[in-house]
Structure formats: C-alpha cells, structure tokens
Design a protein around this motif. Structure first.
Motif, PDB file in Angstrom:
ATOM      1  N   UNK A 279      -3.014  -4.330  -7.024  1.00 25.70           N
ATOM      2  CA  UNK A 279      -2.179  -3.213  -7.454  1.00 25.70           C
ATOM      3  C   UNK A 279      -0.813  -3.719  -7.932  1.00 25.70           C
ATOM      4  N   UNK A 280      -0.543  -3.646  -9.237  1.00 26.52           N
ATOM      5  CA  UNK A 280       0.771  -4.054  -9.744  1.00 26.52           C
ATOM      6  C   UNK A 280       1.869  -3.158  -9.173  1.00 26.52           C
ATOM      7  N   UNK A 281       3.063  -3.718  -9.012  1.00 23.15           N
ATOM      8  CA  UNK A 281       4.167  -2.929  -8.460  1.00 23.15           C
ATOM      9  C   UNK A 281       4.416  -1.679  -9.287  1.00 23.15           C
ATOM     10  N   UNK A 282       4.882  -0.639  -8.604  1.00 22.89           N
ATOM     11  CA  UNK A 282       5.195   0.662  -9.170  1.00 22.89           C
ATOM     12  C   UNK A 282       3.945   1.486  -9.471  1.00 22.89           C
ATOM     13  N   UNK A 283       2.770   0.917  -9.284  1.00 21.05           N
ATOM     14  CA  UNK A 283       1.546   1.689  -9.439  1.00 21.05           C
ATOM     15  C   UNK A 283       1.016   2.082  -8.069  1.00 21.05           C
ATOM     16  N   UNK A 284       0.424   3.261  -7.987  1.00 19.88           N
ATOM     17  CA  UNK A 284      -0.089   3.745  -6.723  1.00 19.88           C
ATOM     18  C   UNK A 284      -1.571   4.068  -6.838  1.00 19.88           C
ATOM     19  N   UNK A 285      -2.271   3.873  -5.734  1.00 20.04           N
ATOM     20  CA  UNK A 285      -3.694   4.172  -5.677  1.00 20.04           C
ATOM     21  C   UNK A 285      -3.873   5.605  -5.205  1.00 20.04           C
ATOM     22  N   UNK A 286      -4.644   6.359  -5.940  1.00 17.75           N
ATOM     23  CA  UNK A 286      -4.972   7.725  -5.526  1.00 17.75           C
ATOM     24  C   UNK A 286      -5.930   7.656  -4.347  1.00 17.75           C
ATOM     25  N   UNK A 287      -5.462   8.097  -3.181  1.00 18.02           N
ATOM     26  CA  UNK A 287      -6.273   7.995  -1.959  1.00 18.02           C
ATOM     27  C   UNK A 287      -7.564   8.802  -2.045  1.00 18.02           C
ATOM     28  N   UNK A 288      -7.630   9.743  -2.990  1.00 13.74           N
ATOM     29  CA  UNK A 288      -8.825  10.571  -3.135  1.00 13.74           C
ATOM     30  C   UNK A 288      -9.876   9.906  -4.032  1.00 13.74           C
ATOM     31  N   UNK A 289      -9.486   8.801  -4.695  1.00 15.55           N
ATOM     32  CA  UNK A 289     -10.433   8.103  -5.565  1.00 15.55           C
ATOM     33  C   UNK A 289     -11.468   7.379  -4.726  1.00 15.55           C
ATOM     34  N   UNK A 290     -12.708   7.767  -4.882  1.00 10.24           N
ATOM     35  CA  UNK A 290     -13.800   7.181  -4.106  1.00 10.24           C
ATOM     36  C   UNK A 290     -14.304   5.906  -4.783  1.00 10.24           C
ATOM     37  N   UNK A 291     -14.514   4.867  -3.982  1.00 10.35           N
ATOM     38  CA  UNK A 291     -15.073   3.621  -4.517  1.00 10.35           C
ATOM     39  C   UNK A 291     -16.595   3.776  -4.565  1.00 10.35           C
ATOM     40  N   UNK A 292     -17.113   3.827  -5.757  1.00  8.46           N
ATOM     41  CA  UNK A 292     -18.546   4.056  -5.947  1.00  8.46           C
ATOM     42  C   UNK A 292     -19.343   2.790  -5.700  1.00  8.46           C
ATOM     43  N   UNK A 293     -20.561   2.905  -5.159  1.00  9.56           N
ATOM     44  CA  UNK A 293     -21.445   1.734  -5.074  1.00  9.56           C
ATOM     45  C   UNK A 293     -21.783   1.248  -6.476  1.00  9.56           C
ATOM     46  N   UNK A 294     -22.095  -0.039  -6.604  1.00  7.99           N
ATOM     47  CA  UNK A 294     -22.308  -0.627  -7.927  1.00  7.99           C
ATOM     48  C   UNK A 294     -23.453   0.042  -8.690  1.00  7.99           C
ATOM     49  N   UNK A 295     -24.426   0.583  -7.974  1.00  6.63           N
ATOM     50  CA  UNK A 295     -25.534   1.240  -8.676  1.00  6.63           C
ATOM     51  C   UNK A 295     -25.065   2.452  -9.477  1.00  6.63           C
ATOM     52  N   UNK A 296     -23.910   3.008  -9.079  1.00  6.55           N
ATOM     53  CA  UNK A 296     -23.368   4.166  -9.794  1.00  6.55           C
ATOM     54  C   UNK A 296     -22.385   3.767 -10.883  1.00  6.55           C
ATOM     55  N   UNK A 297     -22.136   2.474 -11.028  1.00  6.97           N
ATOM     56  CA  UNK A 297     -21.256   2.020 -12.109  1.00  6.97           C
ATOM     57  C   UNK A 297     -21.970   2.042 -13.460  1.00  6.97           C
ATOM     58  N   UNK A 298     -23.284   2.236 -13.435  1.00  8.18           N
ATOM     59  CA  UNK A 298     -24.052   2.229 -14.673  1.00  8.18           C
ATOM     60  C   UNK A 298     -23.697   3.421 -15.563  1.00  8.18           C
TER      61      UNK A 298
END
Length: 620
Positions: A601-620
């Motif tokens: 995470x570069x400085x001054x950028x924030x991670x949206x806590x609601x963003x779900x990390x998808x399993x790789x099978x759903x990256x398709x």
C-alpha cells in the motif's frame, strides 16, 4: 526422435552449405546500399529542420563524433574470452563518424573513420571463438566500408575488404565457430546480421559467396524469430531484447532496402507485437522489469522507431519521445543510435500519442504480465509478474517473481544479472542450465533472492514451466494469475499466484498452496531497495527517498514478518548493498491448503476494509 534428429541435421547441412536461391541473380545497388541509400540523407535533413527534438539528436551524434576524433584507435586487447567491448566500440565509432560525414560532409569524420577501419582490419583476427565479437566488428566495418566507399583510399579499401572476407565471413563457414546458426537466441540474430552486412558490403568481390551468406541468414534467423510467438514476449528479457531484436531489425531493414522484400520474416507471428512487450517492460519508476540476465536501467531503443514505422503505430514511441526530450544521459553510448535518425526520418514526434492499454500479457517460453494505473502520472502503480521457466536462455529461478513501482520508486525489485567476467574469471561454470549446475549457486540467480516463494529453502525445478493463466483489463481490478506448481514439484501439489492492482490504489499478491503428503515450510519474500521497519502491529514500513509503502499480510493472521540478508556466501557473489529481503515463513501441514494474501500500500492510499479478497478461481 531419431528421425527428427536426422531431419534437423539435414536442414542445417543445407543452411550451412547450400545457396537457397532467395536472392539469386538479384541486382545489387551501388554503394551506399546498407540502411541508408544514396540521397536519403535529404529526408533526415528535412526532419532535422522541422523538429528541434530531431535536430537535438542529430547534434548529439555529431558532438559525440567530435569527441571520438582525438581518441586513439582501438587496440586488440581481449578481456577473458571476449574481444566484444572492442567490437562494440568499433561499431559505435564507425557508425557515428560515417553518419556525421554523410550528413554534413566534413572530411575530418571520413579521415577518422578510415583510420579506425584500417586499424581494426589489421588485427590478427576478430576472435571467432566468441563469435559475437566477429559479428559486431563485421557490422561496424561493413557500414564504414559501404557508406564511405566512394571516398576511401584505394589502399584502405583493399585492407578493409580483405578483413571483412577473411576475419568476418570466412570464419562463419567453419563449424567450430558457427553453432549460432542452430540457436534460437540472440547469438543467431546478432551473428546473422553481422555476416549479412559483410556480404552486402563486398558483394561484388564474390557474388556467389555473398548470396550464400545472405540466403543462409534468411533461413537461419527464422529460429529466434519463432520465439516471439504468440504475442511478442521475448524469452531473454529486457536487455537481450535490446540486443537480439535490435540486430534482427538491422538485418530486416538492410535486406528490405536492397531486395525490396524481407522474404516474409517480419510477418512471423508475434514479431511485430514485440514492440508492445518492450514498451510495457519499463515501469513508472523508469526502471525496467529486469528478470533474467538484465540490468535495471532503461533508455532509448532505436529499434522502436522501426516498429513504429512498420506498424504505423505512433503510440509505441510514447516512452521513446520522453527519452529524446529528456536528453537521456546514456544515449551517446548506444552504438546503434544513428539508426534512430534513419528509422525516424519520416516520423513526426508531435503525433506520438499515449498508449491506451493498461495491461500487457504475453505467453511463449517466458510469459509475463505487466500492468499499470497510468502512462503519464509520476505516482502511477506498476507491477510486472514473471512466469516461464528457469531453463530459458539467460534464465534465473525467478518464476512467480514480481516487481512493483509506486510514487516514482521501485519497491519490489530484481537484482538482474551479475557481470559475466566477474564470475567466469573466478572459474564459475555460468552457462550450465541443469538442476545441479553451478549457475544456481550464484546468489542473484536462484529463487531464494527473488520476490517469489521458496519451499524448505530449496531451489525451483529447472524443467518446470508456468504460463499466465488468466488476466483482466478491468481498471479497478487489473490482475493476472499463474500456476507455478511445476517449479515446486515434490514440495506442493498446487501453487498458484495472482497479482492485482486494486482500485488503482494498492497491490495484492495472493498465493494459494496445497501441500503434498509431507509437511513443508513456505517462505514468502520480497526483495526491496527500501529501508524496512517491522512494526508492532505486524506490518512493515518501507522507506526510500522520503517516500513510504506499507507491507501488510492479510492472511494468514498469525505470521511474523522478518528480514534476511542479501549478502551472498561465495567470494564471487556481487555485493548487494542497500537491499533487503522482507517476508515471512509458514508451516503447511501435509495434505492441507493455505492462502497467503499480502497487500502493498503506497503512502496516502487506504484499503477499503469492505473489499473482499476473492479466491483465485474467481479472478477469471
């Protein structure tokens, strides 16, 4: 297999010993006939007059020619097994001086070029045991002989012509020296280009031999050109693209101008697409994605102007224009720089547009994916993901590795190559590519020093291969995935890595691993030039040049970040000061699976806590 070997043997017997007839009875134009025909200087002069950027580059070449004039002529001083630095400097000097003479007609450039040509032509040989040396020397001498032909003295022409034949072309017919005819890497491209320039330069002296050499090159160079399939990813990486592809283009342009055809070679699948690969290989930090044997710098590539002309795609020159207008400090060292003036003579830099695509993916022998958030913003995020195999020529054990830029700095880096002579002079057998080869003991070359995974601190499997499985152009979820299981055979049944830029704000590196029937310890590591501080909350703060980046492990939650030294254990290992490996280790029980999710995470950028990390099978 025996039948295939017989056919291959017959093919190369023909390549080396027969005339294919591609150019039989072709009419050879008078000198100058290589690259820049008589009268074509006028188009260059018009471009110089119309555009101050082109005028500046032209002046740089002339200024550098003026600096060459007082230098002593080259001496035949070999370094280790190579004379290559002398061959390259000869090519640079002669190309620059000959260009300057043709553009402004001042005889001081002619006289200095003639002195250099005669001197190197009187060397005892051009070191055929390392044939790249012969190839580059032949190209340089041939350009000078051809471009200056009408004004060279009769005695000088006789000496130069004899050297091209005896020290250049004839050694290429000797099986002791011409194994590059069968190679699919940069040696083939460079050597065939050099020999073709020699054959064109002295064509009248022995037309049959010259035709044989040129026909041989037209057939042989197909081998490395096949390696650009399917999308143009060059297997040997950035630096060797700059070498092999540039000489390939020098060859193609030369035969096109003389014979009005390149015999279909540029139509080889993937070849014209490779300019997109090269352009995307440079990150927002200005450093290239330097996997395999590459340095980390970047700079102007004359060949890109040939590709822009050939494809009529001016956006390919977006970065090249920046180099030109930024007065790249290293341009004068590029021995092929005058070719930029030739291939750019019909190009208006004002019409160069910004590329539209933010991700580029190429399969082939060494697949890669490169993505970015912008082409023009200095704080843009850039990520390069490497798949492929360690077994590729000049390869490293770097499958799954990645580089990452943000805020104008490189945060995840690659060491790239170590200078060859520093290893060869210590007796290191650098070119063995088997699993137990000494090459992999070199600190910079194995996976323990790359931004990738290691299981039980063991090396990747040389015979393993990984492709880019999936990718997406979604600007809020730019991503690519690769199945790297094959390089961790016997340690894990499945290893998949995905890299993504989320919401244009930060990078996610996700690994999904399934262990074999034995417990294993996986090490996740990132090589960085930043100062690393491990925080009490389990994150790491990376700092360089007053800028910061946070490394946060989202999963698993119970890890402890640590750092490792980047000092090699052998006396031949290069010093790696100012670098750190940061990461963590996790034990994976037998037959179990785990997911490793790391956020950068570069400085001054924030991670949206609601963003779900998808399993790789759903990256398709």
């Amino acid at each position: 297999m025996k039948i295939n070997k017989i056919y291959v043997g017959i093919f190369f017997f023909i390549v080396q010993n027969l005339v294919f007839g591609q150019i039989k009875d072709a009419k050879m134009p008078s000198h100058p006939r290589i690259l820049l025909l008589e009268g074509e200087e006028n188009a260059i002069s018009k471009n110089i007059a119309a555009d101050p950027t082109w005028a500046s580059l032209n002046q740089l070449i002339i200024d550098e020619s003026n600096k060459i004039i007082p230098l002593p002529t080259l001496e035949r001083i070999q370094i280790g097994r190579r004379l290559l630095d002398k061959s390259r400097e000869c090519l640079r000097r002669v190309f620059f001086l000959s260009y300057s003479y043709r553009i402004i007609k001042d005889k001081k450039y002619l006289e200095r070029a003639e002195a250099e040509l005669v001197k190197v032509s009187q060397f005892s040989d051009w070191n055929p045991s390392h044939f790249l040396d012969v190839a580059e020397m032949t190209m340089g001498v041939s350009i000078g002989y051809d471009w200056l032909y009408d004004d060279l003295s009769t005695s000088s022409k006789a000496i130069i012509k004899e050297a091209i034949l005896k020290k250049g072309i004839e050694p290429s017919l000797d099986k002791k020296y011409n194994s590059w005819l069968k190679a699919s890497h940069n040696w083939n491209q460079v050597c065939n280009a050099g020999m073709t320039y020699g054959a064109m330069a002295i064509y009248e002296e022995n037309p049959t031999l010259a035709q044989q050499i040129i026909d041989r090159a037209i057939e042989s160079i197909k081998l490395p050109m096949e390696d650009y399939k399917p999308e143009g990813a060059y297997p040997e990486g950035y630096s060797y693209w700059g070498y092999g592809t540039s000489f390939n283009v020098m060859f193609l342009d030369a035969i096109q101008r003389v014979f009005n055809t390149d015999f279909g070679l540029s139509a080889t699948a993937g070849f014209l697409k490779t300019a997109g690969y090269m352009q995307n290989m440079v990150g927002s930090s200005g450093k290239n994605f330097n996997y395999s044997d590459a340095g980390n710098g970047s700079g102007l590539s004359p060949a890109m102007f040939w590709f822009a002309n050939k494809t009529q795609n001016s956006s390919l020159l977006f970065t090249e224009k920046q180099y030109l207008q930024g007065k790249d400090k290293s341009m004068h060292r590029d021995r092929l720089l005058p070719a930029t003036m030739i291939w750019g003579k019909d190009i208006s830099l004002e019409k160069v547009t910004e590329p539209k695509e933010m991700i580029w993916v190429g399969q082939g022998k060494n697949p890669v994916a490169m993505m970015r958030t912008s082409w023009s913003k200095p704080d843009a995020i850039y990520v390069g993901l490497k798949a492929g195999s360690p077994s590729v020529n000049h390869g490293h054990m770097d499958v799954g590795s990645f580089v990452m830029d943000a805020n104008g700095e490189r945060w995840s880096m690659d060491f790239g190559m170590q200078e060859y002579e520093s290893l060869e002079s210590k007796g290191v057998k650098l070119w063995g590519m088997a699993q137990n080869s000494e090459r992999w003991q070199v600190f910079r070359y194995n996976n323990l020093t790359h931004s990738t995974l290691a299981f039980d601190n063991e090396f990747q499997k040389v015979e393993g291969y990984a492709s880019i499985n999936h990718f997406s152009k979604n600007l809020n979820f730019l991503r690519a995935t690769t199945d790297i299981s094959a390089v961790y055979k016997d340690k894990a049944t499945s290893v998949n890595r995905g890299v993504a830029i989320i919401d244009k704000k930060y990078v996610l590196v996700k690994d999904e691993i399934t262990a074999t029937e034995k417990e294993t310890t996986v090490r996740w590591a990132m090589l960085t030039p930043a100062v690393v501080k491990i925080n009490t909350d389990g994150t790491a703060e990376l700092t360089q040049k007053g800028k910061k980046l946070q490394l946060k492990v989202s999963s698993p939650s119970n890890i402890t970040l640590k750092t490792w030294s980047t000092q090699g254990s052998h006396d031949y290992d290069a010093p790696n000061t100012g670098t750190t490996l940061v990461g963590f280790e996790v034990k994976i029980p037998a037959n179990s699976s785990i997911s490793l999710d790391v956020l950068l995470i570069p400085e001054e950028n924030k991670v949206n806590s609601k963003t779900k990390i998808l399993p790789l099978k759903d990256w398709k």
